[in-house]
Design an enzyme around this catalytic site. Structure first.
Site, PDB file in Angstrom:
ATOM      1  N   ARG A  64       0.844  -1.201   0.000  1.00  0.00           N
ATOM      2  CA  ARG A  64       0.000   0.000   0.000  1.00  0.00           C
ATOM      3  C   ARG A  64       0.880   1.252   0.000  1.00  0.00           C
ATOM      4  O   ARG A  64       0.578   2.239  -0.672  1.00  0.00           O
ATOM      5  CB  ARG A  64      -0.950  -0.022   1.208  1.00  0.00           C
ATOM      6  N   ASP A  83     -15.930  -2.856  -4.542  1.00  0.00           N
ATOM      7  CA  ASP A  83     -16.059  -4.031  -3.678  1.00  0.00           C
ATOM      8  C   ASP A  83     -17.527  -4.449  -3.703  1.00  0.00           C
ATOM      9  O   ASP A  83     -18.412  -3.609  -3.862  1.00  0.00           O
ATOM     10  CB  ASP A  83     -15.611  -3.732  -2.240  1.00  0.00           C
ATOM     11  N   SER A  84     -17.756  -5.744  -3.514  1.00  0.00           N
ATOM     12  CA  SER A  84     -19.146  -6.221  -3.528  1.00  0.00           C
ATOM     13  C   SER A  84     -19.771  -6.184  -2.142  1.00  0.00           C
ATOM     14  O   SER A  84     -20.957  -6.444  -1.986  1.00  0.00           O
ATOM     15  CB  SER A  84     -19.196  -7.652  -4.080  1.00  0.00           C
ATOM     16  N   ASP A 122      -6.510  -6.865  -5.830  1.00  0.00           N
ATOM     17  CA  ASP A 122      -6.142  -7.636  -4.629  1.00  0.00           C
ATOM     18  C   ASP A 122      -7.333  -8.507  -4.222  1.00  0.00           C
ATOM     19  O   ASP A 122      -7.998  -8.230  -3.222  1.00  0.00           O
ATOM     20  CB  ASP A 122      -5.739  -6.677  -3.503  1.00  0.00           C
ATOM     21  N   CYS A 167      -3.386 -14.233  -3.123  1.00  0.00           N
ATOM     22  CA  CYS A 167      -3.092 -14.682  -1.766  1.00  0.00           C
ATOM     23  C   CYS A 167      -3.482 -16.154  -1.607  1.00  0.00           C
ATOM     24  O   CYS A 167      -3.700 -16.630  -0.498  1.00  0.00           O
ATOM     25  CB  CYS A 167      -3.780 -13.794  -0.722  1.00  0.00           C
TER      26      CYS A 167
HETATM   27  N1  SAH Z   1      -7.045  -4.863  -0.674  1.00  0.00           N
HETATM   28  C1  SAH Z   1      -7.701  -4.960   0.607  1.00  0.00           C
HETATM   29  C2  SAH Z   1      -8.040  -6.387   0.974  1.00  0.00           C
HETATM   30  C3  SAH Z   1      -8.932  -7.113  -0.040  1.00  0.00           C
HETATM   31  S1  SAH Z   1      -9.858  -8.437   0.656  1.00  0.00           S
HETATM   32  C4  SAH Z   1      -6.840  -4.282   1.660  1.00  0.00           C
HETATM   33  O1  SAH Z   1      -5.698  -3.861   1.367  1.00  0.00           O
HETATM   34  O2  SAH Z   1      -7.291  -4.149   2.805  1.00  0.00           O
HETATM   35  C5  SAH Z   1     -10.876  -8.927  -0.647  1.00  0.00           C
HETATM   36  C6  SAH Z   1     -12.135  -8.084  -0.839  1.00  0.00           C
HETATM   37  O3  SAH Z   1     -12.756  -8.563  -2.027  1.00  0.00           O
HETATM   38  C7  SAH Z   1     -13.197  -8.186   0.246  1.00  0.00           C
HETATM   39  O4  SAH Z   1     -13.502  -6.903   0.715  1.00  0.00           O
HETATM   40  C8  SAH Z   1     -14.445  -8.779  -0.447  1.00  0.00           C
HETATM   41  O5  SAH Z   1     -15.648  -8.177  -0.020  1.00  0.00           O
HETATM   42  C9  SAH Z   1     -14.172  -8.434  -1.883  1.00  0.00           C
HETATM   43  N2  SAH Z   1     -14.761  -9.311  -2.910  1.00  0.00           N
HETATM   44  C10 SAH Z   1     -14.756 -10.659  -2.956  1.00  0.00           C
HETATM   45  N3  SAH Z   1     -15.274 -11.100  -4.129  1.00  0.00           N
HETATM   46  C11 SAH Z   1     -15.614  -9.988  -4.836  1.00  0.00           C
HETATM   47  C12 SAH Z   1     -16.168  -9.768  -6.129  1.00  0.00           C
HETATM   48  N4  SAH Z   1     -16.461 -10.786  -6.955  1.00  0.00           N
HETATM   49  N5  SAH Z   1     -16.363  -8.495  -6.540  1.00  0.00           N
HETATM   50  C13 SAH Z   1     -16.053  -7.452  -5.729  1.00  0.00           C
HETATM   51  N6  SAH Z   1     -15.495  -7.604  -4.513  1.00  0.00           N
HETATM   52  C14 SAH Z   1     -15.287  -8.846  -4.070  1.00  0.00           C
END
Ligand code: SAH
Length: 326
Positions: A141, A179-180, A230, A270
């Site tokens: 980040r 985000d979803s 991510d 991850c």
């Molecule tokens: N980059 C973030 C962590 C990501 S965690 C950080 O630095 O803190 C993964 C995220 O993906 C979660 O918030 C989850 O709600 C979202 N997610 C999972 N599947 C998804 C999809 N198909 N579309 C959009 N968001 C999604």
């Protein structure tokens, strides 16, 4: 070596001391203190947020030694508040029920806020992902902040906006975050409010499925200078690697097509079941199909408080690539 109270005291103290010895970690408000196998404590995760430690115990052995672990953490850190978040599914494999609650002290009514790279972030340790925050991406980040100046940024799978706020702090022209999860986006917007130094008018929030949203953005003719991908863990074990591979390829292909010439892609996996070599091949396939030539500028990994024991290569779950496209 016999496993007793003194064993945990030694290993917990050693893990805490290893962090204190690394300059980029010393003084961090949000810090992983114990990273399970790689710190010689399988099934034990401990994350520090200010003066609160959040513990997650995922194996029967760790579960049995809860009191010794909590006591050792208190002695090694001086933190008077320890909360247990052992509500992960993997405990089922060990025949363990979910356990949550305070092991020491209580701060239930208070908002827990940490400062990371100069940005304030609320940590929902009661209900957020992991122990409330993705500490493993701290350095990546920070790198985003360095790269964001004057760029139009798209942050996919933004969760509570860690990458988005770093991009704003780094001087991004505009940051769209996808985000979803409604609750994740609510915390994301709360985080923006916690940082009045950032220009909120440059932030756009999209509650959507990334797979669909990347396609809509393309159809709308949008272009970005920096895209962060991510996603959550697509492969929980190596057995799911093939299906996960298709998902990684899909998002990377569509993100690459959205990049302006000279644009940057920060892309992560991850999934423990997808190793760095396989991930690179998947992304290379995505670039080929997207018709975009891309070069690796930097290989990315988890922060130093998530070390990988050389004798435990399976611990290397987080890998990423910083790509520059033509
Ligand atoms: N980059 C973030 C962590 C990501 S965690 C950080 O630095 O803190 C993964 C995220 O993906 C979660 O918030 C989850 O709600 C979202 N997610 C999972 N599947 C998804 C999809 N198909 N579309 C959009 N968001 C999604």
């Amino acid at each position: 070596e016999s496993v007793d109270d003194a064993f945990f005291k030694r290993r917990v103290a050693a893990a805490v001391a290893r962090r204190a010895a690394l300059p980029e970690l010393a003084g961090q408000q949000g810090l992983r203190l114990i990273h399970a196998e790689s710190d010689g404590l399988p099934g034990v995760i401990a994350d520090r947020y200010g003066d609160t430690v959040v513990v997650q115990l995922t194996t029967a052995g760790a579960d049995k030694w809860r009191a010794a672990i909590a006591d050792s953490l208190h002695k090694a850190t001086g933190c008077a508040r320890i909360y247990e978040r052992s509500d992960v599914e993997v405990r089922n494999l060990e025949g363990l029920e979910p356990v949550t609650g305070w092991l020491l002290g209580d701060a239930s009514g208070e908002e827990l806020v940490i400062t990371e790279n100069g940005v304030r972030m609320a940590v929902d340790f009661l209900a957020g992902h992991k122990t409330g925050f993705y500490l493993d991406q701290r350095e990546n980040r920070r790198r985003t902040a360095e790269l964001a100046r004057d760029r139009r940024v798209l942050n996919c799978f933004c969760y509570t906006a860690g990458f988005s706020l770093q991009a704003l702090a780094g001087g991004a022209r505009e940051v769209a975050s996808v985000d979803s999860s409604g609750p994740a986006l609510a915390t994301a917007q709360r985080n923006l409010v916690l940082n009045p130094q950032l220009d909120a008018a440059r932030a756009i929030w999209l509650e959507a499925d990334v797979f669909a949203e990347l396609r809509s953005l393309r159809a709308a003719g949008e272009r970005y200078d920096l895209i962060v991908l991510d996603p959550p863990k697509f492969a929980h074990t190596a057995a799911h690697a093939e299906r996960a591979g298709r998902a990684y390829k899909d998002i990377n292909l569509h993100a690459l097509q959205l990049l302006a010439p000279g644009g940057l892609l920060m892309t992560y996996s991850c999934s423990g079941g997808v190793d760095a070599e396989l991930f690179r091949k998947i992304v290379a396939g995505a670039a080929l199909d997207a018709g975009r030539r891309a070069r690796i500028v930097q290989q990315l990994q988890g922060a130093a408080d998530h070390p990988v024991d050389l004798a435990f290569p399976e611990g290397e779950y987080l890998k990423g690539l910083l790509l520059q496209v033509e």
